[in-house]
Design an enzyme around this catalytic site. Structure first.
Site, short mmCIF file in Angstrom:
data_model
loop_
_atom_site.label_atom_id
_atom_site.label_comp_id
_atom_site.label_asym_id
_atom_site.label_seq_id
_atom_site.Cartn_x
_atom_site.Cartn_y
_atom_site.Cartn_z
N SER A 14 55.03 -18.44 -97.04
CA SER A 14 54.25 -17.66 -96.07
C SER A 14 55.12 -16.76 -95.19
O SER A 14 54.84 -15.57 -95.01
CB SER A 14 53.45 -18.60 -95.18
N GLY A 15 56.19 -17.32 -94.63
CA GLY A 15 57.03 -16.55 -93.70
C GLY A 15 57.81 -15.47 -94.41
O GLY A 15 57.88 -14.32 -93.94
N TYR A 100 49.86 -12.79 -104.22
CA TYR A 100 51.06 -12.72 -103.39
C TYR A 100 52.11 -11.81 -104.03
O TYR A 100 52.70 -10.96 -103.36
CB TYR A 100 51.64 -14.13 -103.16
N ALA A 116 68.35 -18.39 -105.16
CA ALA A 116 69.42 -17.56 -104.60
C ALA A 116 70.22 -18.40 -103.62
O ALA A 116 69.68 -19.30 -102.98
CB ALA A 116 68.83 -16.35 -103.88
N GLY A 177 51.72 -41.88 -91.07
CA GLY A 177 50.53 -41.73 -90.24
C GLY A 177 50.42 -40.33 -89.66
O GLY A 177 49.76 -40.13 -88.64
N PHE A 179 50.06 -35.84 -90.39
CA PHE A 179 49.08 -34.92 -90.98
C PHE A 179 48.80 -35.28 -92.44
O PHE A 179 47.65 -35.43 -92.86
CB PHE A 179 49.64 -33.49 -91.00
N GLY A 263 57.08 -37.45 -93.78
CA GLY A 263 57.71 -36.30 -93.15
C GLY A 263 58.35 -35.34 -94.14
O GLY A 263 58.42 -35.60 -95.35
N THR A 312 51.98 -23.05 -91.16
CA THR A 312 51.97 -21.78 -91.88
C THR A 312 51.78 -20.56 -90.97
O THR A 312 52.55 -19.60 -91.06
CB THR A 312 50.87 -21.81 -92.95
N HIS A 437 22.63 -22.40 -78.50
CA HIS A 437 21.94 -23.68 -78.67
C HIS A 437 21.05 -23.67 -79.91
O HIS A 437 20.42 -22.66 -80.18
CB HIS A 437 21.08 -23.94 -77.43
P1 NDP Z 1 54.60 -35.88 -89.94
O1 NDP Z 1 55.89 -35.72 -89.23
O2 NDP Z 1 53.36 -35.35 -89.36
O3 NDP Z 1 54.36 -37.42 -90.21
C1 NDP Z 1 55.31 -38.24 -90.82
C2 NDP Z 1 54.80 -39.67 -90.73
O4 NDP Z 1 55.66 -40.53 -91.45
C3 NDP Z 1 54.75 -40.15 -89.29
O5 NDP Z 1 53.61 -40.94 -89.15
C4 NDP Z 1 56.03 -40.98 -89.18
O6 NDP Z 1 55.94 -42.02 -88.26
C5 NDP Z 1 56.12 -41.55 -90.59
N1 NDP Z 1 57.48 -41.86 -90.99
C6 NDP Z 1 58.57 -41.06 -90.90
N2 NDP Z 1 59.65 -41.67 -91.41
C7 NDP Z 1 59.24 -42.89 -91.82
C8 NDP Z 1 59.89 -43.99 -92.43
N3 NDP Z 1 61.19 -43.96 -92.71
N4 NDP Z 1 59.17 -45.09 -92.71
C9 NDP Z 1 57.85 -45.13 -92.42
N5 NDP Z 1 57.17 -44.11 -91.87
C10 NDP Z 1 57.86 -43.01 -91.57
O7 NDP Z 1 54.89 -35.31 -91.39
P2 NDP Z 1 53.93 -34.99 -92.59
O8 NDP Z 1 54.76 -35.27 -93.78
O9 NDP Z 1 52.61 -35.66 -92.47
O10 NDP Z 1 53.69 -33.45 -92.43
C11 NDP Z 1 54.82 -32.57 -92.31
C12 NDP Z 1 54.45 -31.36 -91.51
O11 NDP Z 1 53.60 -30.54 -92.26
C13 NDP Z 1 53.69 -31.67 -90.24
O12 NDP Z 1 54.55 -31.84 -89.17
C14 NDP Z 1 52.81 -30.50 -90.06
O13 NDP Z 1 53.49 -29.60 -89.22
C15 NDP Z 1 52.67 -29.91 -91.43
N6 NDP Z 1 51.32 -30.11 -91.96
C16 NDP Z 1 50.26 -29.53 -91.34
C17 NDP Z 1 48.99 -29.71 -91.81
C18 NDP Z 1 47.86 -29.07 -91.10
O14 NDP Z 1 48.08 -28.15 -90.33
N7 NDP Z 1 46.62 -29.52 -91.32
C19 NDP Z 1 48.72 -30.53 -92.97
C20 NDP Z 1 49.89 -31.11 -93.54
C21 NDP Z 1 51.13 -30.91 -93.05
P3 NDP Z 1 56.12 -41.79 -86.68
O15 NDP Z 1 54.89 -41.10 -86.21
O16 NDP Z 1 56.26 -43.15 -86.13
O17 NDP Z 1 57.36 -40.96 -86.53
#
Ligand code: NDP
Length: 466
Positions: A14-15, A100, A116, A177, A179, A263, A312, A437
């Site tokens: 995207s960017g 795209y 690259a 836990g 997104f 993550g 994005t 409404h």
């Molecule tokens: P997030 O950072 O949102 O979540 C990662 C999750 O994994 C957290 O709950 C974290 O726990 C947990 N975690 C991290 N490391 C470990 C580990 N070693 N063991 C167990 N649990 C772990 O990342 P996502 O991968 O869900 O998404 C990445 C990014 O993509 C987001 O930050 C968001 O910006 C973007 N995204 C946006 C969406 C949208 O706009 N709808 C949809 C999907 C992605 P804890 O919370 O305790 O750190």
């Protein structure tokens, strides 16, 4: 010194695509772009777009249940055909990829279908060994999913893999836990998989408003996702066709698949950035200033590779501002302070902009307005699901500094709320809008009295409580 290009972009997400198109199409720069995979990047090919189509697909059983609630006897979603869905999805992604690429070509951007890497501050090398020089280089390579680093984690999937599954698993453990974990848990459950979500905290979506987190967690449970909270997988082992997962509390369970949504990290490895003196952060992100410029003046970076706000539309804005600043003589910076976001859960999404209640309480006196109600549409169909809308307002009639919505189409609503909030609207200005409404969004302009005051002398006292 003459260069092959004014700008070379590494990464066709995207960017990068936005920066290339604006620099070439609007500002007349000579631009090349390299993409090692499919043009469109994470959002288009393995993220937002296919994910949202999967959300739509997963809603059918709930729609059928609602239809029955409205008198359509026997309404059912039938059986979900993943193969048919995937075939259509692949066609759609190919169409978007073409759009795209077509947009780039129409803007006179040279498209190099290649990886690259950087050779020096003005030179990139493509996979075939050819070298190209550019006055400016933009790093827009995004991020990649990370696994938690536990024994056997290579047996699990990451989000990229879900879109390529040949068939849906009968059972799946989703780890995380955030997104991605929450969205895929909801999607896969809706598509008929037996989903367990293991997260190391007590409520999903850390960083969101606590009240919204509680509702999102409860909704997953009510929808039939088995929640293991708090739980930490420690090891994965192959067991026949399935995977045995051992947890830190000594328990273990078997799942057909495991999805790590733990993550994402900037994808800078092997790019040659370090070698030419581009400063990287602890997660491998390119460290940039407010103009997206790295420590090497000819090299800029936008999007997830900079690990600022990893969304994005933020990457797109960063790419556009970079192109306007460097090639259009229109210096523009991105304001990362007020960015809306939505998590596509169902039936109620979580959407948010501005301060959470917790952050507002820590920053000074605020009034919190909360509306919690059962939407007429689902209530009539027999559902008890509650919707929550929250406005956080500076005490004394000040600006609306936070808005959090848990409800149907919350993402659509927060997009519109972002406009007055970006203009610094006060609660009185929200209220000046006459309600439409009956809608859900009308609550945003009809919440008359604060539910509680926070962050001041009368902190945490619910209004009207003794
Ligand atoms: P997030 O950072 O949102 O979540 C990662 C999750 O994994 C957290 O709950 C974290 O726990 C947990 N975690 C991290 N490391 C470990 C580990 N070693 N063991 C167990 N649990 C772990 O990342 P996502 O991968 O869900 O998404 C990445 C990014 O993509 C987001 O930050 C968001 O910006 C973007 N995204 C946006 C969406 C949208 O706009 N709808 C949809 C999907 C992605 P804890 O919370 O305790 O750190």
């Amino acid at each position: 010194m003459s260069f092959d290009y004014d700008l070379f972009v590494i990464g066709g997400g995207s960017g990068g695509v936005r920066a290339a198109r604006i620099a070439a199409g609007e500002h007349g720069a000579r631009v090349g772009i390299a993409e090692e995979s499919r043009m469109g990047g994470t959002c288009v090919i393995r993220g937002c777009v296919p994910k949202k189509l999967m959300v739509f697909a997963s809603e059918a059983p709930a729609f059928a249940a609602e239809a029955r609630g409205y008198g359509w006897s026997g309404a059912t979603a039938g059986a979900f055909d993943w193969t048919a869905f995937r075939r259509k999805l692949d066609t759609e992604l190919t169409r978007l990829e073409g759009a795209y690429t077509g947009g780039l070509v129409a803007a006179n951007v040279d498209v190099h279908k290649s990886r690259a890497r950087l050779v020096d501050a003005h030179t990139v090398e493509l996979a075939d060994g050819s070298r190209l020089s550019a006055k400016h280089i933009l790093i827009a390579v995004g991020g990649r999913p990370v696994r938690p680093g536990i024994p056997g984690d290579e047996l699990g999937l990451v989000s990229d893999d879900v879109f390529l599954l040949d068939r849906l698993p009968r059972s799946i453990l989703v780890v995380g836990g955030g997104f991605i974990a929450c969205e895929f848990a909801g999607i896969l459950q809706g598509m008929g998989c037996q989903v367990t979500l293991a997260y190391r905290g007590d409520a999903v979506l850390r960083g969101f408003d606590e009240e919204m987190r509680r509702h999102a967690t409860e909704q997953l449970r009510v929808n039939g996702v088995e929640l293991r909270l708090p739980a930490t997988p420690q090891q994965l082992e192959r067991e026949g066709d399935a995977i045995r997962v051992s947890f830190a509390d000594g328990s273990s369970a078997v799942y057909e698949q495991v999805l790590f949504a733990t993550g994402r990290a900037p994808h800078t490895k092997g790019l040659g950035l370090d070698e030419i003196g581009v400063r990287l952060g602890s997660r491998g992100q390119v460290l940039v200033d407010e103009w997206s410029q790295s420590s090497v003046p000819s090299i800029f970076a936008v999007g997830d590779v900079t690990d600022r706000v990893n969304l994005t539309p933020v990457a797109i804005r960063e790419g556009h501002c970079f192109a306007d600043t460097v090639f259009g003589a229109k210096p523009r910076k991105v304001d990362h302070a007020l960015v809306g976001a939505a998590v596509y859960l169902r039936p109620h999404e979580v959407a948010s902009i501005g301060l959470t209640e917790e952050a507002a309480a820590a920053s000074g006196p605020h009034d919190v307005y909360v509306a919690s109600f059962r939407p007429m549409r689902s209530l009539f169909a027999g559902s008890d699901a509650r919707m929550v809308m929250k406005l956080i307002v500076q005490s004394g009639g000040g600006k609306v500094v936070g808005c959090h919505i848990f409800g149907p189409e919350a993402g659509e609503m927060i997009q519109l709320v972002a406009i007055p909030m970006g203009m610094g609207a006060t609660k009185a200005q929200f209220d000046a809008a006459v309600a439409v409404h009956p809608t859900l969004a009308e609550e945003l302009v009809t919440m008359r009295r604060p539910t509680r005051h926070i962050g001041g002398k009368i902190a945490e006292n619910p209004v009207g409580s003794a």
